[in-house]
Design a protein around this motif. Structure first.
Motif, PDB file in Angstrom:
ATOM      1  N   GLU A  76      -7.692 -10.211  -0.527  1.00  0.00           N
ATOM      2  CA  GLU A  76      -8.124 -10.507  -1.778  1.00  0.00           C
ATOM      3  C   GLU A  76      -8.807  -9.442  -2.548  1.00  0.00           C
ATOM      4  O   GLU A  76      -9.681  -9.196  -2.016  1.00  0.00           O
ATOM      5  N   ASN A  77      -8.404  -9.059  -3.567  1.00  0.00           N
ATOM      6  CA  ASN A  77      -8.779  -8.114  -4.367  1.00  0.00           C
ATOM      7  C   ASN A  77      -9.584  -8.246  -5.730  1.00  0.00           C
ATOM      8  O   ASN A  77      -9.074  -9.247  -6.406  1.00  0.00           O
TER       9      ASN A  77
ATOM     10  N   THR B  55     -11.637  -8.905   0.389  1.00  0.00           N
ATOM     11  CA  THR B  55     -11.952  -9.972   1.406  1.00  0.00           C
ATOM     12  C   THR B  55     -10.485  -9.964   2.225  1.00  0.00           C
ATOM     13  O   THR B  55      -9.518 -10.028   1.552  1.00  0.00           O
ATOM     14  N   VAL B  56     -10.558 -10.026   3.673  1.00  0.00           N
ATOM     15  CA  VAL B  56      -9.449 -10.447   4.351  1.00  0.00           C
ATOM     16  C   VAL B  56      -9.448 -11.855   5.023  1.00  0.00           C
ATOM     17  O   VAL B  56     -10.489 -11.934   5.716  1.00  0.00           O
TER      18      VAL B  56
ATOM     19  N   SER C 240      -1.175  -8.418  -0.451  1.00  0.00           N
ATOM     20  CA  SER C 240      -2.496  -8.409  -1.379  1.00  0.00           C
ATOM     21  C   SER C 240      -2.283  -9.275  -2.682  1.00  0.00           C
ATOM     22  O   SER C 240      -1.189  -9.100  -3.191  1.00  0.00           O
ATOM     23  N   ASN C 241      -3.226  -9.599  -3.079  1.00  0.00           N
ATOM     24  CA  ASN C 241      -3.113 -10.524  -4.431  1.00  0.00           C
ATOM     25  C   ASN C 241      -3.461  -9.394  -5.668  1.00  0.00           C
ATOM     26  O   ASN C 241      -3.586  -9.886  -6.644  1.00  0.00           O
ATOM     27  N   GLU C 242      -3.615  -8.170  -5.226  1.00  0.00           N
ATOM     28  CA  GLU C 242      -4.371  -7.225  -6.199  1.00  0.00           C
ATOM     29  C   GLU C 242      -3.101  -7.060  -7.378  1.00  0.00           C
ATOM     30  O   GLU C 242      -1.962  -6.935  -7.115  1.00  0.00           O
TER      31      GLU C 242
ATOM     32  N   HIS D 219       1.732  -6.296  -9.618  1.00  0.00           N
ATOM     33  CA  HIS D 219       1.282  -6.769  -8.231  1.00  0.00           C
ATOM     34  C   HIS D 219       1.447  -5.170  -7.433  1.00  0.00           C
ATOM     35  O   HIS D 219       2.542  -4.922  -7.411  1.00  0.00           O
ATOM     36  N   THR D 220       0.456  -5.067  -6.939  1.00  0.00           N
ATOM     37  CA  THR D 220       0.389  -3.672  -6.237  1.00  0.00           C
ATOM     38  C   THR D 220       1.175  -3.621  -5.145  1.00  0.00           C
ATOM     39  O   THR D 220       2.026  -2.823  -4.622  1.00  0.00           O
ATOM     40  N   SER D 221       0.805  -4.616  -4.143  1.00  0.00           N
ATOM     41  CA  SER D 221       1.372  -4.679  -2.698  1.00  0.00           C
ATOM     42  C   SER D 221       1.415  -6.182  -2.555  1.00  0.00           C
ATOM     43  O   SER D 221       0.609  -6.754  -1.655  1.00  0.00           O
ATOM     44  N   PRO D 222       2.375  -6.914  -3.169  1.00  0.00           N
ATOM     45  CA  PRO D 222       2.208  -8.522  -2.877  1.00  0.00           C
ATOM     46  C   PRO D 222       2.770  -9.029  -1.460  1.00  0.00           C
ATOM     47  O   PRO D 222       2.550 -10.151  -1.076  1.00  0.00           O
ATOM     48  N   GLY D 223       2.868  -8.038  -0.676  1.00  0.00           N
ATOM     49  CA  GLY D 223       3.609  -8.152   0.782  1.00  0.00           C
ATOM     50  C   GLY D 223       2.125  -8.804   1.520  1.00  0.00           C
ATOM     51  O   GLY D 223       2.460  -9.574   2.515  1.00  0.00           O
TER      52      GLY D 223
END
Length: 198
Positions: free
Chosen positions: A41-42, A21-22, A118-120, A112-116
């Motif tokens: 949000e992932n 979701t964006v 995404s919360n993934e 955290h894969t891409s914290p800039g």
């Protein structure tokens, strides 16, 4: 010294899909003003470094449309089965993607894969004492997984592939480097699989 407490002043939903979701947020900034930040949000993911008795890891090469290329990766997947604990999800992905089972799992790292934006997160496990899934119980792979390439690579060579730029998937880089370090420390730094997730 404590950090500034950033607050979300407003949130607008931009997209809602089956995987993520964006949102567009207005967030208070340390300088005193506010700024717009888009957030993805992932569901999160799990991945596995499967290490055999002679020090080889299993890698997969899979097409990734977002980058338009086939990448070397670890067996991994989304946390998309309701109520499934993380190590069970990891075992499922290992069986589905490379036809393997493992008797022993340990926690390697959380990322955290891409914290800039995404919360993934992804939780990476080390799997050992491997056995093949019987042929009549194997998962039928479809879509991008239908033609994925599976390779057994010596752990030190896999680390060298990272530094040669041949492995660029962030989870694979983190998992392979963590495995090599844990091995060099006699596995003393491994955590139990049920350690609290980030």
């Amino acid at each position: 010294m404590t950090g500034f407490a950033h607050e979300t002043r407003s949130r607008v939903s931009r997209y809602a899909g089956p995987i993520f979701t964006v949102f567009s947020d207005e967030v208070t900034m340390s300088s005193g003003g506010t700024a717009k930040r888009d957030v993805v949000e992932n569901k999160g993911a799990v991945g596995v470094v499967a290490l055999d008795d002679v020090g080889r890891v299993v890698l997969i090469k899979q097409y990734r449309h977002a980058v338009g290329a086939r990448l070397w990766e670890l067996p991994a997947g989304l946390r998309d089965v309701g109520g499934e604990d993380l190590v069970t999800a990891a075992a499922r992905e290992l069986a589905e993607e490379v036809d393997l089972r493992a008797e022993r799992y340990h926690l390697l790292v959380d990322l955290h894969t891409s914290p800039g934006f995404s919360n993934e997160t992804i939780r990476l496990f080390l799997a050992r004492d491997l056995t093949p899934v019987p042929a009549d119980s194997r998962f039928e792979r479809t879509d991008e997984e239908a033609d994925l390439e599976v390779a057994w690579v010596d752990l030190d060579e896999a680390v060298a592939m990272v530094f040669r730029g041949e492995i660029t998937n962030a989870a694979a880089v983190g998992g392979l480097l963590a495995t090599a370090r844990a091995r060099d420390e006699g596995w003393a730094t491994l955590r139990p699989v049920d350690a609290p997730a980030i």
